[in-house]
Scaffold this motif. Structure first.
Motif: not given
Length: 159
Positions: A53-68, A146-159
């Motif tokens: 139940d945990t996503i560990f954000l350790n790596f940034r992509n080329k756009k300097d975003l955390f994406v998982a 109706e709770p959401y069940f399924g896949k999603f993508e999370v994006q984080l950006e620190n300005i």
């Protein structure tokens, strides 16, 4: 007589439980080594993955975003996104469901000093005034149907 019967039954069940030891080892005389290119192996390792139940954000992509990518199901109705913040400033986060829309949101952000804020929507903008480990809690809104069940993508950006 009663003791003798109990002893006999115990020995009978014990002897039925023992298994034969057969040597089933296989020896391989020749082995084939397949080497992956270093770029592919590094890309595979540098992914932010959901474990339980945990996503560990350790790596940034080329756009300097955390994406998982993550997934909500009946077992994991809340997902915890953990990341380490080294820069003070504004955090922008976004949840993108695979289906386009859904009853999913940022329920809470937990700061390093264990204080929290929330709830939020599918988009989050919050000032980070502390350095350290932050936790975002993602789940469905209890106020909506109706709770959401399924896949999603999370994006984080620190300005």
């Amino acid at each position: 007589m009663k003791n003798f019967l109990m002893l006999f039954l115990s020995l009978f069940f014990f002897s039925c439980q023992q298994k034969e030891n057969k040597d089933t080892s296989v020896t391989v005389s020749d082995s084939i080594l397949i080497e992956k290119p270093k770029e592919e192996s590094q890309q595979a390792q540098e992914k932010n993955k959901q474990i339980g139940d945990t996503i560990f954000l350790n790596f940034r992509n080329k756009k300097d975003l955390f994406v998982a990518e993550g997934s909500l199901d009946s077992i994991h109705s809340k997902i915890f996104v953990k990341f380490k913040n080294e820069n003070l400033g504004e955090l922008k986060a976004k949840i993108i469901p695979v289906t386009g829309k859904g009853n999913i949101r940022f329920n809470q952000i937990i700061f390093p000093d264990k204080t929290s804020d929330g709830p939020f929507g599918m988009d989050l903008k919050v000032d980070l005034k502390q350095k350290g480990d932050h936790i975002l809690v993602i789940g469905h809104s209890l106020m909506a149907d109706e709770p959401y069940f399924g896949k999603f993508e999370v994006q984080l950006e620190n300005i």
